[in-house]
Motif scaffolding. Structure first.
Motif, mmCIF file in Angstrom:
data_model
loop_
_atom_site.group_PDB
_atom_site.id
_atom_site.type_symbol
_atom_site.label_atom_id
_atom_site.label_comp_id
_atom_site.label_asym_id
_atom_site.label_seq_id
_atom_site.Cartn_x
_atom_site.Cartn_y
_atom_site.Cartn_z
ATOM 1 N N MET A 1 0.832 -1.174 0.000
ATOM 2 C CA MET A 1 0.000 0.000 0.000
ATOM 3 C C MET A 1 0.883 1.247 0.000
ATOM 4 S SD MET A 1 -2.468 1.047 3.031
ATOM 5 C CE MET A 1 -4.075 1.545 2.786
ATOM 6 N N LYS A 2 0.597 2.163 -0.897
ATOM 7 C CA LYS A 2 1.372 3.401 -1.001
ATOM 8 C C LYS A 2 0.863 4.437 -0.014
ATOM 9 C CE LYS A 2 2.556 3.027 -5.850
ATOM 10 N NZ LYS A 2 2.480 3.665 -7.154
ATOM 11 N N SER A 3 1.793 5.269 0.442
ATOM 12 C CA SER A 3 1.433 6.389 1.315
ATOM 13 C C SER A 3 1.824 7.680 0.631
ATOM 14 C CB SER A 3 2.160 6.301 2.653
ATOM 15 O OG SER A 3 1.752 5.160 3.351
ATOM 16 N N ARG A 4 1.012 8.694 0.795
ATOM 17 C CA ARG A 4 1.340 10.022 0.273
ATOM 18 C C ARG A 4 1.477 10.979 1.437
ATOM 19 N NH1 ARG A 4 -2.432 11.980 -4.586
ATOM 20 N NH2 ARG A 4 -2.476 13.687 -3.132
ATOM 21 N N VAL A 5 2.530 11.772 1.397
ATOM 22 C CA VAL A 5 2.725 12.814 2.396
ATOM 23 C C VAL A 5 2.631 14.137 1.663
ATOM 24 C CG1 VAL A 5 4.311 13.838 4.058
ATOM 25 C CG2 VAL A 5 4.214 11.351 3.794
ATOM 26 N N LEU A 6 1.696 14.949 2.056
ATOM 27 C CA LEU A 6 1.522 16.256 1.426
ATOM 28 C C LEU A 6 1.826 17.354 2.429
ATOM 29 C CD1 LEU A 6 -1.793 15.671 -0.555
ATOM 30 C CD2 LEU A 6 0.521 15.752 -1.462
ATOM 31 N N SER A 7 2.606 18.330 1.987
ATOM 32 C CA SER A 7 2.887 19.500 2.809
ATOM 33 C C SER A 7 1.871 20.575 2.483
ATOM 34 C CB SER A 7 4.295 20.018 2.507
ATOM 35 O OG SER A 7 5.250 19.052 2.827
ATOM 36 N N LYS A 8 1.795 21.560 3.340
ATOM 37 C CA LYS A 8 0.949 22.705 3.015
ATOM 38 C C LYS A 8 1.504 23.339 1.757
ATOM 39 C CE LYS A 8 -1.078 23.524 7.398
ATOM 40 N NZ LYS A 8 -0.995 24.151 8.659
ATOM 41 N N ARG A 9 0.627 23.807 0.901
ATOM 42 C CA ARG A 9 1.091 24.350 -0.369
ATOM 43 C C ARG A 9 0.193 25.468 -0.850
ATOM 44 N NH1 ARG A 9 -1.059 19.713 -0.205
ATOM 45 N NH2 ARG A 9 -2.665 18.986 -1.590
ATOM 46 N N SER A 10 0.781 26.284 -1.737
ATOM 47 C CA SER A 10 0.069 27.401 -2.348
ATOM 48 C C SER A 10 0.499 27.503 -3.799
ATOM 49 C CB SER A 10 0.399 28.708 -1.623
ATOM 50 O OG SER A 10 -0.168 29.797 -2.321
ATOM 51 N N THR A 11 -0.410 27.978 -4.627
ATOM 52 C CA THR A 11 -0.092 28.236 -6.034
ATOM 53 C C THR A 11 -0.102 29.733 -6.331
ATOM 54 O OG1 THR A 11 -2.409 28.015 -6.668
ATOM 55 C CG2 THR A 11 -1.051 26.025 -6.794
ATOM 56 N N VAL A 12 -0.204 30.545 -5.285
ATOM 57 C CA VAL A 12 -0.257 32.001 -5.434
ATOM 58 C C VAL A 12 1.163 32.558 -5.512
ATOM 59 C CG1 VAL A 12 -1.029 34.159 -4.383
ATOM 60 C CG2 VAL A 12 -2.420 32.085 -4.139
ATOM 61 N N PRO A 13 1.531 33.230 -6.611
ATOM 62 C CA PRO A 13 2.885 33.779 -6.738
ATOM 63 C C PRO A 13 3.240 34.708 -5.576
ATOM 64 C CG PRO A 13 1.695 34.005 -8.802
ATOM 65 C CD PRO A 13 0.697 33.551 -7.770
ATOM 66 N N GLY A 14 4.425 34.522 -5.010
ATOM 67 C CA GLY A 14 4.909 35.396 -3.946
ATOM 68 C C GLY A 14 4.363 35.105 -2.569
ATOM 69 N N LYS A 15 3.454 34.161 -2.441
ATOM 70 C CA LYS A 15 2.859 33.878 -1.130
ATOM 71 C C LYS A 15 3.834 33.103 -0.247
ATOM 72 C CE LYS A 15 -1.206 32.379 1.261
ATOM 73 N NZ LYS A 15 -2.563 31.894 1.189
ATOM 74 N N VAL A 16 4.015 33.583 0.976
ATOM 75 C CA VAL A 16 4.888 32.974 1.978
ATOM 76 C C VAL A 16 4.028 32.680 3.196
ATOM 77 C CG1 VAL A 16 6.904 33.358 3.460
ATOM 78 C CG2 VAL A 16 6.878 34.270 1.129
ATOM 79 N N PRO A 17 4.151 31.490 3.792
ATOM 80 C CA PRO A 17 3.325 31.188 4.968
ATOM 81 C C PRO A 17 3.708 32.055 6.162
ATOM 82 C CG PRO A 17 4.975 29.496 4.663
ATOM 83 C CD PRO A 17 5.059 30.399 3.462
ATOM 84 N N THR A 18 2.781 32.205 7.075
ATOM 85 C CA THR A 18 3.071 32.913 8.324
ATOM 86 C C THR A 18 3.427 31.881 9.393
ATOM 87 O OG1 THR A 18 0.799 32.808 9.152
ATOM 88 C CG2 THR A 18 1.379 34.689 7.723
ATOM 89 N N THR A 19 3.963 32.344 10.504
ATOM 90 C CA THR A 19 4.320 31.428 11.587
ATOM 91 C C THR A 19 3.081 30.779 12.194
ATOM 92 O OG1 THR A 19 4.366 33.270 13.149
ATOM 93 C CG2 THR A 19 6.471 32.609 12.165
ATOM 94 N N ALA A 20 1.916 31.412 12.056
ATOM 95 C CA ALA A 20 0.678 30.833 12.570
ATOM 96 C C ALA A 20 0.138 29.732 11.656
ATOM 97 C CB ALA A 20 -0.379 31.926 12.731
ATOM 98 N N GLN A 21 0.583 29.715 10.405
ATOM 99 C CA GLN A 21 0.030 28.759 9.444
ATOM 100 C C GLN A 21 0.741 27.415 9.408
ATOM 101 O OE1 GLN A 21 0.324 31.403 6.050
ATOM 102 N NE2 GLN A 21 -1.909 31.644 6.008
#
Length: 115
Positions: A1-21
Motif C-alpha cells: 500500500m502506497k502512502s502520500r505525504v503532502l505538505s501545506k502548499r500554495s499556487t499564489v505567486p509570492g505567497k509565503v506562509p506565516t508562523t501561525a500557518q
C-alpha cells in the motif's frame, strides 16, 4: 500500500506562509514559485519563516546577517555553505572572506587608508 505525504502548499505567486500557518517541523511549498519554507525557532521564544535553500537562508544560518547576499553595482556578494563570504565582479570571483577573517584576493591589490 502506497502512502502520500503532502505538505501545506500554495499556487499564489509570492505567497509565503506565516508562523501561525505552519508548525515546527512542518514544510510549506509554493508550487508556483518553486520555493520551500519552514518555521524556525529562534531560541528566544520567537519564530520566523525561512526559505529553505535560498542564499539569504544560508547566510542567515551562518550568522552572516541580512547583507550576506546582494548586488552592489557590478559586485555580487554571496555566502556559501562553508561560511565563506564570496565577492564577484561581473560574474568573476575576486575575493573570499572566510569565517576566521582571512581575506583571499585574486589579481592586483592596492591598499590605502588607515585602520
Amino acid at each position: 500500500m502506497k502512502s502520500r505525504v503532502l505538505s501545506k502548499r500554495s499556487t499564489v505567486p509570492g505567497k509565503v506562509p506565516t508562523t501561525a500557518q505552519i508548525d515546527l517541523g512542518e514544510l510549506a511549498i509554493n508550487t508556483r514559485d518553486g520555493k520551500l519554507f519552514l518555521k524556525r525557532d529562534n531560541g528566544n521564544g520567537a519564530f520566523t519563516i525561512v526559505e529553505v535553500g535560498s542564499p539569504q537562508a544560508v547566510a542567515s544560518s551562518l550568522g552572516l546577517g541580512a547583507f550576506a547576499y546582494g548586488a552592489v553595482g557590478d559586485w555580487t556578494i554571496a555566502a556559501d555553505a562553508n561560511g565563506n563570504l564570496r565577492f564577484f565582479h561581473d560574474g568573476s570571483a575576486r575575493m573570499r572572506l572566510d569565517p576566521d577573517g582571512n581575506l583571499t584576493v585574486s589579481g592586483d591589490i592596492t591598499a590605502f587608508g588607515a585602520p
